[in-house]
Design a protein around this motif. Structure first.
Motif, short mmCIF file in Angstrom:
data_model
loop_
_atom_site.label_atom_id
_atom_site.label_comp_id
_atom_site.label_asym_id
_atom_site.label_seq_id
_atom_site.Cartn_x
_atom_site.Cartn_y
_atom_site.Cartn_z
N TYR A 1 -7.30 3.22 -4.03
CA TYR A 1 -6.36 3.02 -5.14
C TYR A 1 -5.80 1.60 -5.15
O TYR A 1 -5.35 1.12 -6.19
CB TYR A 1 -5.22 4.05 -5.08
N LEU B 1 -4.53 6.37 7.74
CA LEU B 1 -5.10 5.60 6.64
C LEU B 1 -4.43 4.24 6.52
O LEU B 1 -5.09 3.23 6.28
CB LEU B 1 -4.95 6.37 5.32
N LEU B 2 -3.12 4.22 6.70
CA LEU B 2 -2.39 2.96 6.60
C LEU B 2 -2.80 2.02 7.74
O LEU B 2 -2.95 0.80 7.53
CB LEU B 2 -0.88 3.20 6.61
N ASN C 1 -12.81 -0.14 2.47
CA ASN C 1 -11.41 0.00 2.10
C ASN C 1 -10.98 1.46 2.20
O ASN C 1 -11.46 2.30 1.43
CB ASN C 1 -11.19 -0.52 0.67
N ALA D 1 0.83 -1.21 0.00
CA ALA D 1 0.00 0.00 0.00
C ALA D 1 0.86 1.25 0.00
O ALA D 1 0.50 2.27 -0.62
CB ALA D 1 -0.94 0.00 1.21
N GLY E 1 1.09 3.72 -3.06
CA GLY E 1 0.70 5.09 -2.72
C GLY E 1 1.71 6.09 -3.27
O GLY E 1 1.34 7.17 -3.75
N TYR F 1 -6.01 0.46 6.92
CA TYR F 1 -5.85 -0.56 5.88
C TYR F 1 -5.31 -1.86 6.47
O TYR F 1 -5.73 -2.95 6.07
CB TYR F 1 -4.92 -0.05 4.78
N LEU G 1 -1.62 9.53 1.34
CA LEU G 1 -1.44 8.45 2.31
C LEU G 1 -0.86 9.03 3.58
O LEU G 1 0.00 9.91 3.54
CB LEU G 1 -0.51 7.38 1.74
N LEU H 1 -8.18 2.74 1.37
CA LEU H 1 -7.24 3.08 0.30
C LEU H 1 -7.77 2.55 -1.02
O LEU H 1 -7.29 1.53 -1.54
CB LEU H 1 -5.84 2.51 0.60
#
Length: 356
Positions: free
Chosen positions: A317, A285-286, A313, A197, A201, A289, A281, A315
């Motif tokens: 992308y 957010l991480l 989700n 991710a 990102g 995830y 990012l 993220l």
């Protein structure tokens, strides 16, 4: 373990247990015990590639021109991925193979380990081709305490299996195998996905495109490896003897999963400290995830999930690289057949690879 067991009668009994059965004699794919493992083998073989397929010359320029706060993110991410795949390449075959008594799994683990070697070579290639001083990068990985700590829970489970004495009981071997396979599942289904991710990102901002393309190939393989982990555990869960071992050791399984999640959450904090950043990012957010990707593994293994559930989700992308939403299905419906959306053509339509 006998190199060749001339007395193996699996071709008569039609029974080749995954682990701790009779030592194998002839490699036997005539009498398949677990056809899904054979299908996964064929799919993995169809995905063969090498590290020289993608040009990373522009990435070398990016290392010198992209702002330090973003470059450092990429450096730390590649550093851990290099370390983790080095562990996986050594562990998958070396630790599991002595206990395997099924030809389908023996073939699958062999090609699995080969692809982990491809991944390790690819990270080494990235370092060699894009860093001004590759050996300085290697030294930095050995010296980075945070990178090493991030892998402790996974390496610990592998070390426990390796340290089994020769006179270990069958139950002791079963417990160590369950822990090691759980650690592998967590590595490939949680830790690698979290790391990818970050890589993707960064590439979403238009830089490090060569590295991104190489890691996309690695990601495709690791999602397939997560399916392999799932299928092996699913087979064990359907065996009453192994199910009892898993049930009796659910506490130890939870410790491994919690340790991996906690280390990933701590890593997310560390990664975005000291001014490191990239548009789109951040640490929160991480973290979300990490939790989002961990949930289905807990559910499948029957482990209590003590973290706040993330239903969406965080993220989006990532759906360009893997269909992570399918990891949020009920345990019996987990399937990752769309893992490479928009990436590489899949010519294996004839294979039945549903996970239920």
């Amino acid at each position: 373990m006998t190199v060749f067991n001339k007395d193996n009668k699996g071709y008569i009994t039609k029974k080749y247990p995954l682990f701790l059965g009779e030592d194998l004699g002839l490699f036997d794919t005539i009498n398949l015990t677990y056809p899904k493992l054979e299908e996964l083998y064929q799919l993995q073989v169809s995905q063969i590639w090498n590290e020289f397929e993608i040009d990373v010359s522009q990435d070398r320029m990016d290392m010198m021109t992209v702002p330090k706060e973003t470059t450092d993110l990429m450096v730390k991410t590649i550093s851990w991925q290099h370390l983790a795949d080095s562990i996986a390449a050594k562990s998958v075959s070396g630790l599991l193979m002595p206990h395997i008594t099924n030809s389908e799994l023996e073939g699958l683990v062999s090609v699995w380990a080969f692809f982990e070697c491809i991944h390790s070579r690819t990270y080494s290639h990235i370092v060699k081709q894009t860093f001004k001083d590759p050996n300085e990068m290697l030294q930095g990985t050995y010296d980075d305490l945070e990178v090493l700590v991030r892998s402790e829970a996974i390496a610990g489970a592998f070390n426990e299996l390796e340290a089994l004495p020769k006179d270990a009981t069958k139950k002791e071997k079963q417990v160590a195998l369950v822990k090691a396979i759980t650690a592998l599942f967590a590595l490939e289904g949680i830790a690698f996905m979290s790391s990818f991710a970050v890589t993707f990102g960064i590439t979403e901002t238009g830089v490090f495109q060569g590295i991104g393309q190489l890691v996309k190939l690695i990601c495709r393989d690791e999602v397939l490896h997560t399916r392999m982990d799932y299928e092996v555990i699913n087979i064990l869960k359907n065996d009453p003897e192994w199910l009892e071992v898993i049930t009796e050791n659910v506490g130890s399984i939870k410790v491994i999963l919690d340790s991996v999640v906690d280390q990933e959450l701590a890593w997310s904090e560390h990664l975005f400290s000291e001014g490191r950043q990239v548009v789109g990012l951040n640490s929160n957010l991480l973290k979300e995830y990490v939790v989002y990707m961990a949930q289905p593994l807990y559910k499948f293994l029957g482990v209590d999930f003590d973290y706040e559930v993330v239903n969406k989700n965080p993220l989006p992308y990532m759906d360009k690289y893997i269909d992570s939403s399918k990891m949020q299905a009920a345990a019996q419906e987990i399937q990752l057949t769309s893992y490479n959306v928009g990436a590489i053509e899949d010519d294996t339509d004839g294979l039945d690879l549903d996970w239920y």
